[in-house]
Enzyme design. Structure first.
Site, PDB file in Angstrom:
ATOM      1  N   ASP A   3      20.423  -4.402 -12.565  1.00 48.11           N
ATOM      2  CA  ASP A   3      21.004  -4.464 -13.910  1.00 48.11           C
ATOM      3  C   ASP A   3      21.805  -3.204 -14.203  1.00 48.11           C
ATOM      4  OD1 ASP A   3      21.131  -5.510 -16.748  1.00 48.11           O
ATOM      5  OD2 ASP A   3      20.005  -3.665 -17.090  1.00 48.11           O
TER       6      ASP A   3
ATOM      7  N   GLU B 221      21.052 -10.066 -10.094  1.00 45.49           N
ATOM      8  CA  GLU B 221      20.864  -8.625 -10.260  1.00 45.49           C
ATOM      9  C   GLU B 221      19.994  -8.056  -9.148  1.00 45.49           C
ATOM     10  OE1 GLU B 221      21.324  -8.236 -15.106  1.00 45.49           O
ATOM     11  OE2 GLU B 221      19.327  -8.471 -14.231  1.00 45.49           O
TER      12      GLU B 221
END
Length: 225
Positions: A48, A120
């Site tokens: 992320d 991610e």
């Protein structure tokens, strides 16, 4: 079968266990190993940050005339759950996921939140295996290929809240998990956001990220009045 995913992603792993870890949902880790640390959640946390940084740098360099608020919303649209789920679909990522029985039965392979988290996690796995250059190339290929410049929808309330409180010196924001309930395939999270140790907002959602965004929204709307 996992080599098909490497081909689609355009990257060959030296340590294939990193990719396998990126594909392991918490429901599988809890069901088979009773150990959530073996899931992809830690990789998701790292991925992320890498994704956000690469996208932010690209927008900063390529849109010098856009104000900060526009750049924030552009980034939010590009890294939102729906956008990353589209990336996962292009990679056929759902087919490669390791899911627990309950999540499998409830359609987890096509659940947008799971797919977005896996993207991610894959970014983080590529970074740990090969460094920043291949991770950046992955983001450029699959995320930066479609930069929204108009009709922006998403508001990154966590970033907006951070920018708001930073207008004063020595401000500290903290997100605290209040509760977590439900089975792996139907989780519900409640999160509080603290400003200098005092709660200024509380939110809920089907993931920690959604709960944090909801809490940030409540706090932002309260503090910006």
């Amino acid at each position: 079968m996992i080599k098909d995913l490497e081909t689609a992603a355009g990257y060959r792993f030296r340590n294939i266990t990193l990719l396998q870890n990126a594909l392991t949902h918490s429901s599988y880790a809890n069901e088979y190993w009773h150990n959530s640390l073996k899931s992809n959640e830690r990789l998701e946390f790292l991925g992320d940050s890498i994704l956000g940084m690469v996208v932010a740098e690209h927008l900063y360099r390529n849109f010098p005339d856009r104000p900060e608020g526009d750049l924030t919303r552009m980034r939010a649209d590009m890294v939102c759950e729906q956008a990353l789920a589209v990336v996962a679909t292009a990679l056929d990522l759902g087919r490669h996921l390791q899911l627990g029985h309950g999540e499998e039965q409830c359609g987890g392979r096509s659940r947008a939140s799971i797919l977005a988290d896996a993207v991610e996690s894959v970014i983080a796995a590529i970074f740990l295996d090969g460094g920043m250059d291949p991770a950046r190339r992955f983001v450029e290929t699959f995320v930066l290929c479609n930069v929204p410049t108009a009709g922006l929808h998403n508001m990154d309330y966590k970033t907006a809240l951070q920018e708001l409180v930073q207008q004063k010196k020595n401000q500290s924001l903290q997100y605290m998990l209040i509760s977590e309930s439900g089975p792996d395939h139907d989780k519900h999270f409640t999160v509080a956001v603290l400003l200098n140790g005092e709660q200024v907002g509380q939110g809920s959602g089907s993931s920690k990220k959604k709960a944090e965004q909801d809490a940030a929204r409540v706090a932002y709307e309260k503090l910006s009045k």
